[in-house]
Design an enzyme around this catalytic site. Sequence first.
Site, mmCIF file in Angstrom:
data_model
loop_
_atom_site.group_PDB
_atom_site.id
_atom_site.type_symbol
_atom_site.label_atom_id
_atom_site.label_comp_id
_atom_site.label_asym_id
_atom_site.label_seq_id
_atom_site.Cartn_x
_atom_site.Cartn_y
_atom_site.Cartn_z
ATOM 1 N N ASP A 1 0.832 -1.194 0.000
ATOM 2 C CA ASP A 1 0.000 0.000 0.000
ATOM 3 C C ASP A 1 0.875 1.256 0.000
ATOM 4 O O ASP A 1 1.866 1.333 0.730
ATOM 5 C CB ASP A 1 -0.889 -0.019 1.252
ATOM 6 N N GLU B 1 1.571 -0.432 -5.091
ATOM 7 C CA GLU B 1 0.697 0.686 -5.410
ATOM 8 C C GLU B 1 1.637 1.880 -5.532
ATOM 9 O O GLU B 1 2.039 2.474 -4.527
ATOM 10 C CB GLU B 1 -0.340 0.925 -4.320
#
Length: 702
Positions: A336, A373
Amino acid sequence: MSITTERAGTNAAGWHVTTGTAHPLGATAVPGGINFAVNSSTASGMRLVLMRPLDGNVVAEIPFPADHRIGDVFTMTVRGLRPGLFHYGYRVEHGPDALSPIILDPYARELAGSGGYGRRPQYRSAVLTEDFDWGASRSPRIPAGQLVVYEVHVRGFTRHPSSKVAAPGTYAGLREKIPYLKELGVNCVELLPVFEFDETDNTFTSPITGEPLRNFWGYNSVAFFAPKADYAADPTPGGPSRELKELVKELHEAGMEVVLDIVLNHTAEGDHRGPTLSFRALDEAAYYLLDEDGGHVNLTATGNTVNCNHPVTRGFILDCLRYWATEYRVDGFRFDMASILARGTDGALLDNPPLLEAIAHDPVLAHCRLIAEASDAAGSYQVGSFPAYGRFGEWNMHYRDAIRRFLLGGRGSAGEFATRLVGSPDLYPGRGSTPSVNYITCHDGLTLADWTSYDRRHNKANGEGGLDGIPDEDSWNCGHEGPTDDQQVLALRARQTRNALLLLLTSQGTPMLLAGDEFGRSQQGNNNTYGQDGPLGWVDWSGLKGPGAATALFTRRCLGLRREHAVLRRQAHPDSLARPGWPYPPVSWHGEQPWQPDWSASSTLLAAVLCEVLPGQRFDCVYLAANTGAQPRVLCIPPAPAGMAWHLFADTGAEVGREVFAVGSEPALSANCLTLNGHSALLLVAKSLHQGRRAAHRPPVD
């Protein structure tokens, strides 16, 4: 969120303390006791706090003997202790008059004191005995080109009563859905965060009920080595660990990999207003980015930013990844806000981040999938330029935006999506298509059904005035905002959904589906359900019995097509160069007439032949076309390779029941030209004449 803070005087009476070992860090059962090791370069002293498991009351505080310290590691072995006898924590001394509250062991393998899902936790560290029997279970190690990712929230996937599982909202409940996943045809499950987090850590309340909202998604890690205890049907000591391992084991046995979505960019401690859980007391400047005044640098929009490339923090992160890869046997990680991992100790982006290089070359992680990401909340957008070291794939946000704009008929979108269709060679030159994780939707944003049903976000339920979430998702309500009985609108939405699925699952790269998209799951236009632990955030399985059943069948058949045709799973980017003996180049572009593509800015038509040679000089060729305009288009199809004929796999604008055919039962094309309705897509497969005759006598197989 809090941890137990009852104090007791230092009391080592009755405890036999001996010299410990500095490795491994954390609490480890050893013959005759438990070894404790915790590192801090700023502490003048450290105390072990033992607590009763029943109520968390402090039983004793045992100072780490100064002469047991090894470098910056406080260590000792407490004889007579065994796992389960006590919970524990630490107090950190910073001089004679500065003593921290009881903190968690950052290496704790299990946290106790959650109190049950939705209740304010009183966290305590617990010693875990790791003796799980994996038997003969092994990772399936899916070849890169064959991977199909399915993004799942553990609780939300089965919490809804319609899931019909025995233990809804748990690892065990998800395990009950493995046969469904296998039948669907996905082979990699990506789990939203399962590290221990505090779901009560949400400052917003429901504007409807006034009740506190929860941190449903879990992007707020409290402990990095402990699984989320309240995701387990078995709350007993060791239960969460055992249950998660059973899930991984059974997914592996079903031929599916497991990727964890992990949050290393920030922690639940927040900024100076947040709780002191562990890192802040141990060495705040090592673990967090701080400004000149000692305040937190907030590049994550969460209050703090992990100082990922500090040597101490880098070591912690590597230990964490190795632990999950070895102890839980997970197959990879989705990072993330991974651009935070590329920032130096001054917060600037690095060309050669030590952490990412170490992860990419770590021998323990050599077989793990690494997915970034490639952005953060401070404006970094590294899609296509993330420091990959030949290992990291990326959530391809360019793909997401391009396919959405193309399906809406945006100007210039045909040429842009053509590049995404062949695996984004502009972003991943020399690396092939598989680093591109292609997706249309994910947990963050509208579901696929809502993308066809809403022009704008409807987020009032989140308690932020409806202003949170992505402002514009390039969505289209197909003529009516939200639910409707208008059959024309509903038919158009169904076509747009099928168009998106067909294009996604025939694109070069690694496709990813959001759980429930395959049968029309809706969040009623809410595109930021991070706090919606209820029907908005849960998967409603009743969709499989309604109109969503047709979408599920379409998805299943498209996945079957992808498995059957190697041309859709190529790892190399296809080019348009002719090959000797090939009927077509690896990719050739067409329009209403063969070899006449329309690359104008106003184009709403994309047509291509994808072709690949197979062993034995056999050819695998498909013809794909999409009409994103409102008017029908007459397409003259390029001839099939010699000795072959085109057969219709899918036409999303066809009459109900004939939108898609089972693999192997595709009917032969009856004419060289056909009409492709507005907002529709089709796919043809080339079959040998002998193969086509044989298929005509076989019943459909899904």
